[in-house]
Design a protein around this motif. Structure first.
Motif, PDB file in Angstrom:
ATOM      1  N   GLU A  35      64.328  81.103   3.461  1.00 58.42           N
ATOM      2  CA  GLU A  35      64.068  82.094   4.508  1.00 58.42           C
ATOM      3  C   GLU A  35      62.701  81.764   5.085  1.00 58.42           C
ATOM      4  O   GLU A  35      61.681  81.990   4.433  1.00 58.42           O
ATOM      5  N   PRO A  36      62.646  81.226   6.285  1.00 59.60           N
ATOM      6  CA  PRO A  36      61.377  80.715   6.821  1.00 59.60           C
ATOM      7  C   PRO A  36      60.212  81.693   6.760  1.00 59.60           C
ATOM      8  O   PRO A  36      59.078  81.305   6.525  1.00 59.60           O
ATOM      9  N   ASP A  37      60.488  82.996   6.933  1.00 55.17           N
ATOM     10  CA  ASP A  37      59.390  83.965   6.990  1.00 55.17           C
ATOM     11  C   ASP A  37      58.925  84.441   5.617  1.00 55.17           C
ATOM     12  O   ASP A  37      57.802  84.913   5.470  1.00 55.17           O
ATOM     13  N   THR A  38      59.803  84.336   4.599  1.00 59.31           N
ATOM     14  CA  THR A  38      59.450  84.919   3.314  1.00 59.31           C
ATOM     15  C   THR A  38      59.520  83.947   2.144  1.00 59.31           C
ATOM     16  O   THR A  38      58.939  84.204   1.104  1.00 59.31           O
ATOM     17  N   SER A  39      60.242  82.841   2.284  1.00 54.60           N
ATOM     18  CA  SER A  39      60.382  81.924   1.161  1.00 54.60           C
ATOM     19  C   SER A  39      59.083  81.180   0.900  1.00 54.60           C
ATOM     20  O   SER A  39      58.299  80.929   1.820  1.00 54.60           O
ATOM     21  N   PRO A  40      58.843  80.825  -0.342  1.00 55.14           N
ATOM     22  CA  PRO A  40      57.675  80.001  -0.612  1.00 55.14           C
ATOM     23  C   PRO A  40      57.797  78.667   0.112  1.00 55.14           C
ATOM     24  O   PRO A  40      58.879  78.091   0.199  1.00 55.14           O
ATOM     25  N   GLY A  41      56.711  78.196   0.667  1.00 57.16           N
ATOM     26  CA  GLY A  41      56.726  76.939   1.385  1.00 57.16           C
ATOM     27  C   GLY A  41      56.841  75.761   0.441  1.00 57.16           C
ATOM     28  O   GLY A  41      56.663  75.877  -0.768  1.00 57.16           O
ATOM     29  N   LEU A  42      57.150  74.610   0.999  1.00 53.48           N
ATOM     30  CA  LEU A  42      57.182  73.402   0.197  1.00 53.48           C
ATOM     31  C   LEU A  42      55.772  73.048  -0.241  1.00 53.48           C
ATOM     32  O   LEU A  42      54.787  73.374   0.445  1.00 53.48           O
ATOM     33  N   PRO A  43      55.645  72.350  -1.363  1.00 54.23           N
ATOM     34  CA  PRO A  43      54.325  71.859  -1.742  1.00 54.23           C
ATOM     35  C   PRO A  43      53.734  70.991  -0.642  1.00 54.23           C
ATOM     36  O   PRO A  43      54.461  70.397   0.163  1.00 54.23           O
ATOM     37  N   ALA A  44      52.416  70.918  -0.621  1.00 56.13           N
ATOM     38  CA  ALA A  44      51.738  70.226   0.474  1.00 56.13           C
ATOM     39  C   ALA A  44      52.191  68.782   0.629  1.00 56.13           C
ATOM     40  O   ALA A  44      52.235  68.249   1.745  1.00 56.13           O
ATOM     41  N   HIS A  45      52.549  68.141  -0.479  1.00 55.92           N
ATOM     42  CA  HIS A  45      52.922  66.730  -0.386  1.00 55.92           C
ATOM     43  C   HIS A  45      54.351  66.530   0.117  1.00 55.92           C
ATOM     44  O   HIS A  45      54.772  65.403   0.386  1.00 55.92           O
ATOM     45  N   LEU A  46      55.114  67.614   0.269  1.00 55.97           N
ATOM     46  CA  LEU A  46      56.460  67.546   0.823  1.00 55.97           C
ATOM     47  C   LEU A  46      56.466  68.275   2.161  1.00 55.97           C
ATOM     48  O   LEU A  46      56.547  69.497   2.224  1.00 55.97           O
ATOM     49  N   LYS A  47      56.375  67.529   3.226  1.00 57.31           N
ATOM     50  CA  LYS A  47      56.251  68.125   4.550  1.00 57.31           C
ATOM     51  C   LYS A  47      57.639  68.330   5.159  1.00 57.31           C
ATOM     52  O   LYS A  47      58.410  67.388   5.295  1.00 57.31           O
ATOM     53  N   ALA A  48      57.943  69.567   5.532  1.00 58.64           N
ATOM     54  CA  ALA A  48      59.241  69.888   6.128  1.00 58.64           C
ATOM     55  C   ALA A  48      59.240  69.544   7.609  1.00 58.64           C
ATOM     56  O   ALA A  48      58.272  69.823   8.321  1.00 58.64           O
ATOM     57  N   PRO A  49      60.323  68.951   8.095  1.00 59.53           N
ATOM     58  CA  PRO A  49      60.432  68.713   9.538  1.00 59.53           C
ATOM     59  C   PRO A  49      60.395  70.021  10.320  1.00 59.53           C
ATOM     60  O   PRO A  49      60.821  71.079   9.825  1.00 59.53           O
TER      61      PRO A  49
END
Length: 363
Positions: free
Chosen positions: A25-39
């Protein structure tokens, strides 16, 4: 209520053997770790209707070494990888393991960032690129599939309908190309609109009119209409004055079916009947509701052309690109038998309509 065959992702982070599944869920889910950049595309489309989730590969501690954004149409038997980041082969194998645990038939992979060589090395087969997609269609130019049952389904060409109302014509044309009765280069917008014009009940194509149009276009091709009601259909949403003249046209289609030798079978077509027809190398144009797969109850024609254990493989000429749904979802789409049976009950009265197309005697 959860649609038949739909397996939503867990509602909390759940480790499953060597991978972890997290609802996306883009607004609430934890983001990917910094070394894994999401498109960027992960954030620009609302995929919530298709159960998006992240399949991640844990590393040391809480650190992920790889992750994939995955989604799927409800009521189906596949998972689609939108992108994989980090250790891509490990992420892809985690998705495959995730799909196997759910008993799904296939995993697809959109070709945004993966090369053909990388996909093949991961056990995927390239999909045929779509023919003449609509100009406003949003999707990758390439896609890949990995079947999980050990076999493969012969692939028809994919052609996306160019209007909101030509699905019936497109499914018939694709069926004939797949059967070898029509050359590939004849599948274009002119053919789409020409067949629709002969089949339409303005604007929809009802089963009898579609069957008659197929017979007119290919005189030697065996055609049977399946319709388990004896009155005009697909008219409930129209004002009374508009129903009358469309009903008249449908009665004329019945007359033309009798004149041209197109049988109208009143038996209710079951999923077993669909499987039997496909086993005879026939194609089945099936009318279904998009309520389960897309969230709105609109009658829609799809092409049934193959079977795998527990599912019928269809091609859908329409994709909901505003939901992140692309031709990769719509093409070679496995639908569990129970889901297909539920989807094929159309309108409030739950009638069932289909057109089966056999092979011409010389084929």
């Amino acid at each position: 209520m959860t649609p038949p065959g739909h397996r939503p992702p867990p509602q909390k982070e759940t480790p499953v053997q060597h991978f972890t599944v997290v609802p996306y869920e883009p607004d609430t889910s934890p983001g990917l770790p910094a070394h894994l950049k999401a498109p960027e595309r992960w954030h620009t489309v609302d995929r919530s209707a298709h159960a998006p989730h992240i399949v991640a590969v844990p590393g040391d501690g809480a650190r992920w070494t790889a992750a994939a954004l995955v989604s799927a149409r409800p009521g189906t038997a596949y998972l689609k990888i939108v992108d994989a980041v980090g250790d891509v082969p490990a992420a892809v194998e985690a998705v495959v393991a995730h799909a196997r645990e759910q008993g799904l038939a296939q995993v697809k992979w959109e070709g945004w960032t993966v090369s053909r060589e990388e996909a093949v090395a991961a056990g995927f087969t390239p999909l045929r690129s779509p023919l003449a997609p609509p100009e406003d269609a949003a999707g990758p130019t390439t896609g890949y599939v990995r079947w999980l049952h050990g076999g493969a389904v012969p692939e028809p060409p994919y052609y996306g309908q160019s209007t909101h109302f030509t699905c019936g014509a497109v499914t018939a044309l694709v069926a004939q190309v797949h059967a070898g009765a029509l050359p590939l280069d004849a599948l274009d917008r002119r053919a789409e609109l020409t067949l629709w014009r002969d089949a339409t009940n303005f604007l929809a194509c009802e089963p009898v009119g579609l069957g008659v149009a197929v017979r007119r276009a290919w005189h030697s091709t065996p055609v049977t209409v399946h319709l388990d009601v004896d009155h005009p259909v697909l008219l409930d949403h129209l004002p009374e004055a508009d129903r009358e003249w469309r009903a008249l046209l449908q009665r004329e289609s019945r007359t033309q079916a009798a004149r041209t030798g197109v049988p109208v079978d009143a038996h209710r077509l079951s999923t077993d009947d669909v499987r039997a027809a496909l086993g005879r190398s026939e194609h089945v144009l099936l009318l279904l509701s998009l309520a389960a797969m897309q969230g709105f109850d609109v009658p829609h024609w799809v092409l049934c052309h193959g079977v795998v254990p527990g599912a019928v493989v269809i091609d859908d000429p329409w994709a909901g690109t505003e939901k992140g749904d692309t031709w990769v979802d719509a093409h070679l789409l496995p639908v569990p038998d129970a889901s297909l049976d539920a989807m094929a009950s159309v309108s409030a009265e739950g009638f069932r309509g289909a057109v089966t197309i056999g092979r011409a005697p010389y084929e």
